[in-house]
Design a protein around this motif. Structure first.
Motif, PDB file in Angstrom:
ATOM      1  N   ASP A 316       0.835  -1.215   0.000  1.00 10.19           N
ATOM      2  CA  ASP A 316       0.000   0.000   0.000  1.00 10.19           C
ATOM      3  C   ASP A 316       0.867   1.261   0.000  1.00 10.19           C
ATOM      4  N   SER A 345      -1.556   2.663  -5.241  1.00 13.00           N
ATOM      5  CA  SER A 345      -2.881   2.119  -5.557  1.00 13.00           C
ATOM      6  C   SER A 345      -3.150   2.309  -7.047  1.00 13.00           C
ATOM      7  N   ASP A 346      -4.088   1.504  -7.574  1.00  8.02           N
ATOM      8  CA  ASP A 346      -4.438   1.595  -8.999  1.00  8.02           C
ATOM      9  C   ASP A 346      -4.956   2.998  -9.324  1.00  8.02           C
ATOM     10  N   GLU A 347      -5.642   3.632  -8.358  1.00  8.74           N
ATOM     11  CA  GLU A 347      -6.242   4.956  -8.604  1.00  8.74           C
ATOM     12  C   GLU A 347      -5.180   6.049  -8.626  1.00  8.74           C
ATOM     13  N   LYS A 348      -4.320   6.030  -7.609  1.00  2.14           N
ATOM     14  CA  LYS A 348      -3.379   7.161  -7.474  1.00  2.14           C
ATOM     15  C   LYS A 348      -1.989   6.896  -8.037  1.00  2.14           C
ATOM     16  N   GLY A 349      -1.729   5.683  -8.477  1.00  2.00           N
ATOM     17  CA  GLY A 349      -0.417   5.364  -9.034  1.00  2.00           C
ATOM     18  C   GLY A 349       0.514   4.716  -8.020  1.00  2.00           C
ATOM     19  N   TYR A 350       1.732   4.409  -8.488  1.00  5.02           N
ATOM     20  CA  TYR A 350       2.671   3.636  -7.667  1.00  5.02           C
ATOM     21  C   TYR A 350       4.082   4.202  -7.686  1.00  5.02           C
ATOM     22  N   GLY A 391      -1.667   6.293 -12.127  1.00  4.24           N
ATOM     23  CA  GLY A 391      -2.693   5.296 -11.833  1.00  4.24           C
ATOM     24  C   GLY A 391      -2.891   4.307 -12.981  1.00  4.24           C
ATOM     25  N   THR A 392      -2.834   3.029 -12.664  1.00  3.87           N
ATOM     26  CA  THR A 392      -3.027   1.988 -13.693  1.00  3.87           C
ATOM     27  C   THR A 392      -3.337   0.664 -12.990  1.00  3.87           C
ATOM     28  N   LYS A 393      -3.827  -0.318 -13.775  1.00  5.15           N
ATOM     29  CA  LYS A 393      -4.127  -1.624 -13.169  1.00  5.15           C
ATOM     30  C   LYS A 393      -2.804  -2.366 -12.977  1.00  5.15           C
TER      31      LYS A 393
END
Ligand SMILES: [Zn+2]
Length: 404
Positions: A316, A345-350, A391-393
């Motif tokens: 996380d 996260s997928d929404e906010k990126g990594y 953000g991505t899957k």
């Protein structure tokens, strides 16, 4: 040369006056510039903001005065030695008889701050020989600049002396001395002056050329509190508050102290030790938490079969760069391929960190895929890369890397 009557020179305590409108012109900002034959509104000058208030017309309609300026250039002044313009919100007509009312709370506060500044600068000048080379008085702050260094200790001493001058309630005299008298006077001045010079004397403390309104006796200043000191252009900048502003400031800080007192359920004089105790407990807890996280990571990594070539974990957003590096450093010991961690996260990126395992596979390949297919930013070398991606899957990202 005609002269607009400057009522504030008759007395700084005249709050209301009658006048005639000499002209009124529309401004670009939708307001109006009105010139009166006489005024008690002190215009912005010498670092001090202008008076505000209202002008009432013959029908009693209020025109808000939100700024007042003075221009001394005679060619632009329509035959006047100086023109004073009041910015008002509604138009008036030439020849109108009006009644001006200055905002007295605002004016008196300026008088308190300004007279306090004189005493302060007088003490600085007589005890340290420094000049006041900058002054700014607005609705939000009062600053003075001096061309020499004053320490915290000097400031406390000056502050005490200024307040003693306030308790002594000495008279403040404003006058236009004749040329002969002026020549014999030793007074502070920011620049070479010509024409009528107004001298403000705080008996026993200061003599200074100044055009602004002042209180008549120092007791009216109430109190002077220094609230800021910083080095500035080879000297210092000092922030002060006088009178009501100082009281409001103390009330503000008292409320903070009271609230802290309640939060720590302690008396105000114990707040600092309570805060220090809390900070040290917090540092201990952070260290404990870090240990616990490390053990958890170790435990988790042991569960991964060592014959697995690539190991890519997803954590996380709370996982910091330090932990991410620890994980990959640990993984590369017992795995052959790409060892990496994504945190986010997928929404906010990594954020990501990758290190190459025992077979030293080229991580530039991974970086290329991350950049080209997932708009990642970052870099590194064949054995180590790090960066971030929007953000991505994340399962798609891992699938792509596994295909390499
Ligand atoms: Zn002054």
């Amino acid at each position: 040369m005609k002269k607009i009557v400057e009522i504030y020179y008759e007395s700084a305590y005249i709050k209301e006056f009658d006048a005639s409108v000499l002209s009124c012109e529309a401004r670009k900002d939708g307001n109006y510039d009105v010139i009166l034959d006489r005024t008690a509104f002190f215009p912005e000058q010498g670092g001090q903001g202008s008076d505000v208030g209202v002008i009432l017309d013959e029908n009693g309609v209020k025109h808000e005065v939100n700024h007042v300026s003075i221009k001394n250039e005679s060619e632009d002044a329509g035959g006047f030695t100086a023109v004073i313009r009041h910015v008002i919100d509604k138009p008036l007509n030439k020849g109108d008889k009006v009644h001006g009312v200055i905002d007295w709370n605002h004016r008196f506060s300026n008088m308190q701050q300004h007279t306090g500044e004189h005493i302060f600068s007088g003490v600085v000048s007589s005890e340290y020989g420094y000049d006041n080379v900058g002054f700014h008085l607005s609705d939000s702050e009062v600053t003075m600049d001096y061309n020499g260094i004053l320490t915290e200790e000097n400031i406390r001493d000056i502050e005490f002396k200024v307040n003693r001058a306030i308790w002594e309630n000495v008279p403040v005299i404003c006058e236009f001395p004749d040329e002969q008298t002026l020549k014999s006077l030793d007074y502070r001045s920011k620049k070479e002056l010509s024409g009528d010079v107004r001298i403000v004397t705080v008996k026993g403390y200061d003599v200074c050329a100044c055009c602004a309104p002042h209180v008549e006796r120092t007791g009216e200043i109430g109190i002077l509190k220094v609230i800021g000191l910083q080095n500035y252009k080879g000297g210092v900048r000092v922030n002060i508050l006088c009178g009501r502003r100082a009281l409001e400031y103390m009330t503000f800080w008292q409320q903070i102290v009271d609230e802290l007192s309640r939060s720590f359920t302690t008396s105000s004089d114990n707040i600092i030790s309570s805060v220090n105790k809390l900070l040290s407990e917090n540092a201990d807890l952070k260290a404990e938490l870090s240990c616990a996280k490390d053990s958890l990571i170790e435990y988790e990594l042991k569960e991964i079969p060592s014959d697995k070539e690539n190991v890519i974990l997803v954590k996380d957003a709370a996982t910091d760069g330090n932990s991410m590096r620890k994980i990959v450093n640990c993984l590369v010991q017992s795995h052959d391929g790409f060892c990496g961690v994504f945190a986010g996260s997928d929404e906010k990126g990594y954020k990501f960190v990758f290190s190459s395992g025992q077979k030293k596979k080229d991580l530039n390949e991974v970086m290329k895929v991350l950049r080209e297919s997932f708009l990642a930013k970052g870099g590194g070398n064949a054995l180590m890369v790090q960066g971030s991606l929007p953000g991505t899957k994340i399962t798609d990202v891992i699938e792509k890397i596994e295909e390499l």
